[in-house]
Design a protein around this motif. Sequence first.
Motif, PDB file in Angstrom:
ATOM      1  N   ILE A  24      79.919  37.388  94.685  1.00  0.00           N
ATOM      2  CA  ILE A  24      80.295  35.765  94.529  1.00  0.00           C
ATOM      3  C   ILE A  24      81.635  36.023  94.424  1.00  0.00           C
ATOM      4  O   ILE A  24      82.648  36.343  93.634  1.00  0.00           O
ATOM      5  N   ASP A  25      82.311  35.334  95.654  1.00  0.00           N
ATOM      6  CA  ASP A  25      83.763  35.375  96.013  1.00  0.00           C
ATOM      7  C   ASP A  25      84.538  34.034  95.298  1.00  0.00           C
ATOM      8  O   ASP A  25      84.739  33.303  95.761  1.00  0.00           O
ATOM      9  N   THR A  26      84.684  34.086  93.774  1.00  0.00           N
ATOM     10  CA  THR A  26      85.246  33.270  93.279  1.00  0.00           C
ATOM     11  C   THR A  26      85.862  33.805  91.846  1.00  0.00           C
ATOM     12  O   THR A  26      85.051  34.513  91.249  1.00  0.00           O
ATOM     13  N   ASP A  27      87.025  33.359  91.400  1.00  0.00           N
ATOM     14  CA  ASP A  27      87.426  33.668  90.175  1.00  0.00           C
ATOM     15  C   ASP A  27      87.412  32.820  89.070  1.00  0.00           C
ATOM     16  O   ASP A  27      87.599  33.020  87.722  1.00  0.00           O
ATOM     17  N   ASP A  28      86.903  31.555  89.339  1.00  0.00           N
ATOM     18  CA  ASP A  28      86.538  30.538  88.395  1.00  0.00           C
ATOM     19  C   ASP A  28      85.292  30.857  87.750  1.00  0.00           C
ATOM     20  O   ASP A  28      84.094  30.791  88.288  1.00  0.00           O
ATOM     21  N   PRO A  29      85.209  30.982  86.232  1.00  0.00           N
ATOM     22  CA  PRO A  29      83.863  31.279  85.664  1.00  0.00           C
ATOM     23  C   PRO A  29      82.956  30.205  85.688  1.00  0.00           C
ATOM     24  O   PRO A  29      81.971  30.527  85.764  1.00  0.00           O
ATOM     25  N   TYR A  30      83.480  29.058  85.751  1.00  0.00           N
ATOM     26  CA  TYR A  30      82.479  27.883  85.799  1.00  0.00           C
ATOM     27  C   TYR A  30      81.779  27.905  87.021  1.00  0.00           C
ATOM     28  O   TYR A  30      80.577  27.614  86.989  1.00  0.00           O
ATOM     29  N   VAL A  31      82.443  27.986  88.069  1.00  0.00           N
ATOM     30  CA  VAL A  31      81.824  27.917  89.328  1.00  0.00           C
ATOM     31  C   VAL A  31      80.884  29.063  89.541  1.00  0.00           C
ATOM     32  O   VAL A  31      79.854  28.908  90.114  1.00  0.00           O
ATOM     33  N   LYS A  32      81.201  30.445  89.097  1.00  0.00           N
ATOM     34  CA  LYS A  32      80.292  31.288  89.068  1.00  0.00           C
ATOM     35  C   LYS A  32      78.895  31.080  88.422  1.00  0.00           C
ATOM     36  O   LYS A  32      78.063  31.481  88.717  1.00  0.00           O
ATOM     37  N   GLN A  33      79.308  30.666  87.233  1.00  0.00           N
ATOM     38  CA  GLN A  33      78.004  30.491  86.284  1.00  0.00           C
ATOM     39  C   GLN A  33      77.025  29.287  86.912  1.00  0.00           C
ATOM     40  O   GLN A  33      76.046  29.426  86.894  1.00  0.00           O
ATOM     41  N   ALA A  34      77.793  28.087  87.625  1.00  0.00           N
ATOM     42  CA  ALA A  34      77.024  27.303  88.134  1.00  0.00           C
ATOM     43  C   ALA A  34      76.225  28.046  89.295  1.00  0.00           C
ATOM     44  O   ALA A  34      75.076  27.508  89.650  1.00  0.00           O
ATOM     45  N   ILE A  35      76.868  28.613  90.408  1.00  0.00           N
ATOM     46  CA  ILE A  35      76.099  29.226  91.427  1.00  0.00           C
ATOM     47  C   ILE A  35      74.571  30.122  90.795  1.00  0.00           C
ATOM     48  O   ILE A  35      73.845  29.648  91.227  1.00  0.00           O
TER      49      ILE A  35
END
Length: 139
Positions: A24-35
């Motif tokens: 998962i190519d993101t550093d944002d923890p909220y976005v990663k958890q949402a995905i």
Amino acid sequence: MRFLILLLPFFLFAKEVCLDFSEIDTDDPYVKQAIIRKVEEYVLEAGFKVKCTENTLRIKVRANYREVPSTISARQRVSSYTLYLSVSLGEESFSASVPYSLPSGSLAELPRRKALEEAFSRIKLHIIKYFSREYLREK
């Protein structure tokens, strides 16, 4: 309660799938958890159980998330963005783009989170269809 009793046989005989979220190519923890949360939710809606064992179907999940500024206000501040979300499951990719704006700093993350939810709602049926096809392919 009746609803749960009706779903019990469905979950007892559901096929298992193992999801690999390592790319998962993101550093944002909220976005990663949402995905992670949304993909697991869609797997369950498609009739699978999320469980990793030796003989389960393994699907690599890749996601790319970015925000592109689209409008600059009179004060030279970015006020509108376009959120791009791309989720790849195995060999198939699903993507959506959603515009959103930040009218003031007091709203903070709320418009962005709402745009992320909207992007997922746009690709939801495609992901569920993908898992349904995987289910039929494995039978």
